[in-house]
Scaffold this active site. Sequence first.
Site, mmCIF file in Angstrom:
data_model
loop_
_atom_site.group_PDB
_atom_site.id
_atom_site.type_symbol
_atom_site.label_atom_id
_atom_site.label_comp_id
_atom_site.label_asym_id
_atom_site.label_seq_id
_atom_site.Cartn_x
_atom_site.Cartn_y
_atom_site.Cartn_z
ATOM 1 C CD GLU A 76 14.659 -15.821 3.364
ATOM 2 O OE1 GLU A 76 14.039 -16.496 4.222
ATOM 3 O OE2 GLU A 76 15.265 -14.753 3.621
ATOM 4 C CG ASP B 233 -1.878 1.142 1.260
ATOM 5 O OD1 ASP B 233 -2.759 1.151 0.392
ATOM 6 O OD2 ASP B 233 -1.746 2.032 2.120
HETATM 7 O O1 TEU Z 1 -4.317 4.449 -1.391
HETATM 8 C C1 TEU Z 1 -3.258 5.357 -1.512
HETATM 9 C C2 TEU Z 1 -3.741 6.646 -1.976
HETATM 10 O O2 TEU Z 1 -4.926 6.902 -1.992
HETATM 11 C C3 TEU Z 1 -2.771 7.639 -2.386
HETATM 12 O O3 TEU Z 1 -1.618 7.049 -2.861
HETATM 13 C C4 TEU Z 1 -3.382 8.521 -3.415
HETATM 14 O O4 TEU Z 1 -3.792 7.741 -4.477
HETATM 15 C C5 TEU Z 1 -2.436 9.539 -3.909
HETATM 16 O O5 TEU Z 1 -2.063 10.265 -2.816
HETATM 17 C C6 TEU Z 1 -3.059 10.439 -4.939
HETATM 18 O O6 TEU Z 1 -3.599 11.555 -4.364
HETATM 19 C C7 TEU Z 1 -4.141 3.407 -0.525
HETATM 20 C C8 TEU Z 1 -5.370 2.539 -0.466
HETATM 21 O O7 TEU Z 1 -5.616 1.989 -1.733
HETATM 22 C C9 TEU Z 1 -6.506 3.337 0.068
HETATM 23 O O8 TEU Z 1 -7.698 2.605 0.087
HETATM 24 C C10 TEU Z 1 -6.135 3.789 1.459
HETATM 25 O O9 TEU Z 1 -7.147 4.623 1.952
HETATM 26 C C11 TEU Z 1 -4.812 4.542 1.484
HETATM 27 O O10 TEU Z 1 -3.809 3.848 0.771
HETATM 28 C C12 TEU Z 1 -4.314 4.701 2.888
HETATM 29 O O11 TEU Z 1 -3.849 3.490 3.372
#
Ligand code: TEU
Length: 535
Positions: free
Chosen positions: A255, A213
């Site tokens: 691994e 993420d």
């Molecule tokens: O998303 C990441 C996210 O939303 C950011 O990278 C965003 O796209 C970027 O800043 C553009 O403005 C992930 C998950 O997919 C999302 O559901 C979560 O809410 C978020 O991370 C936080 O963990």
Amino acid sequence: MGQPTPAQKDRDWWRSAVIYQVYVRSFADGDGDGTGDLAGVRARLPYLAELGVDALWFNPWYLSPMKDGGYDVADYRAVDPAFGTLAEAEKLIAEARELGIRTIVDIVPNHVSDQHPWFRAALAAGPGSPERELFHFRPGRGEHGELPPNDWPSQFAGATEPVWTRLPDGDWYLHLFTPEQPDLNWAHPAVRREHEDILRFWFERGVAGVRIDSAALLAKDPALPDLASRPEPHPFVDRDELHDVYRSWRRVADEYGGVFVGEVWLPDTERFARYLRPDELHTAFNFSFLSCPWEPGRLRTAIDTTLAEHAPVGAPATWVLCNHDITRTVTRYGREDTGFDFATKAFGTPTDLLLGTRRARAAALLSLALPGAVYLYQGEELGLPEAEIPVDRIQDPMYFRSRGADPGRDGCRVPLPWAAGMPHAGFGAQQEPWLPQPADWPSYAVDRQQRDPGSMLALYRAAIAARPVFGDGPLAWLPAPDGVLAFARGGGAVCVVNLAPEPVDLPPHSRLLLGSGPLDDAGRLPPDTAVWLQA
Ligand code: TEU
């Protein structure tokens, strides 16, 4: 080079896989409490096997207060009781594998929940403590420390909300997302150790891959400079230190034969590709394809750029049309602006769903014909539209953080319809689902689509099954009229997509394998339609 052996093919499964994203909370409700769960997924594994997918990517299923749909993790080694137990997750991983389906879990390294033991300990230990060094705690600016330590804007909803929260003891802490998601300090060795341990924990349990993420946001400039000072490099996006982190993650994955897919949103294609070097991540989501408008020149450029940026590092491309953060495809393609941008999401955007659905069907055949891996988001195979959630039922923090300007992401997270005639369209037996289902949800139900050869579900099943006809060669564009994309990959099949406003003649072929819609009376390919042909 000879033909790859079956063992090599098996090891390289991720290079050409179809991967289905399961947002557990909204997939299927096994215990009838209104929230999807692992029991629901286990009961529907035969459906996923029949669809023909190679792997499942599960959004976070860990213990979480659910302030951001599980992206606020309190314990990375426990399953949230709303979803089930760790033992059930292990069973699910094993049962899926029996059906030939691999599992990918979602690791959230940028931040933890404010209920995570590390953050609770940091709060209790007070300013200047070693516990606080695992996060980004700072004194404030201003005469009494009453101003946040810098000017960074929230990753949710731009500059309307600060990324700093002040504690009663005077310290501020950094959270790029919500205040309930404090950012970890990736310069701290304990943070790195802990995450490598978490990777091992899940690989030991049989997962085949890990989604990372917010993968480009982890590292921060320790000076935390104001963005207004135009610091170079950027203080929290795509910093060079990250590559060292991912190289050591790669050694762990190797691994176990595990693979990574990074959530890397970066406009710079050269910088993006650096994450995919042979000793770093295996793959990353293709957000430039996802964000691309339904327009022939732009799509062709997005495809060419994707292939060109991946080639030097030897990584396969991924093709993604939507996910749990993005406006549903049939809705997006039915709007005047068919591209995706968080900044322009709004309530009440006029949408032509028939048009959007026609295009989404064509886009399905396009993406499933391209070289690389394809990600499907649950409900995409049903052609679900984006739902407009009544404001008093909205749960997504993006809506609240933007003070209601951004409709948030709940509209693509509505519980799935499984059976038209059942309560809650068959999602779960008793309780009202956690997000309301629109009145027309039963018309999209799996049981109806299973009986309808013209349904979106039937198209996805047929396309996933037929996909090997393209072979695994590189993409070669074929001559085609203006506004038409046509290509082959050495396997004898040709994909033709008509994005022009008029019907076009098909190239010479021996057989029509699959179409996203019917040809016209003269046997021509109508606008917004795609076919797979045997050359
Ligand atoms: O998303 C990441 C996210 O939303 C950011 O990278 C965003 O796209 C970027 O800043 C553009 O403005 C992930 C998950 O997919 C999302 O559901 C979560 O809410 C978020 O991370 C936080 O963990």
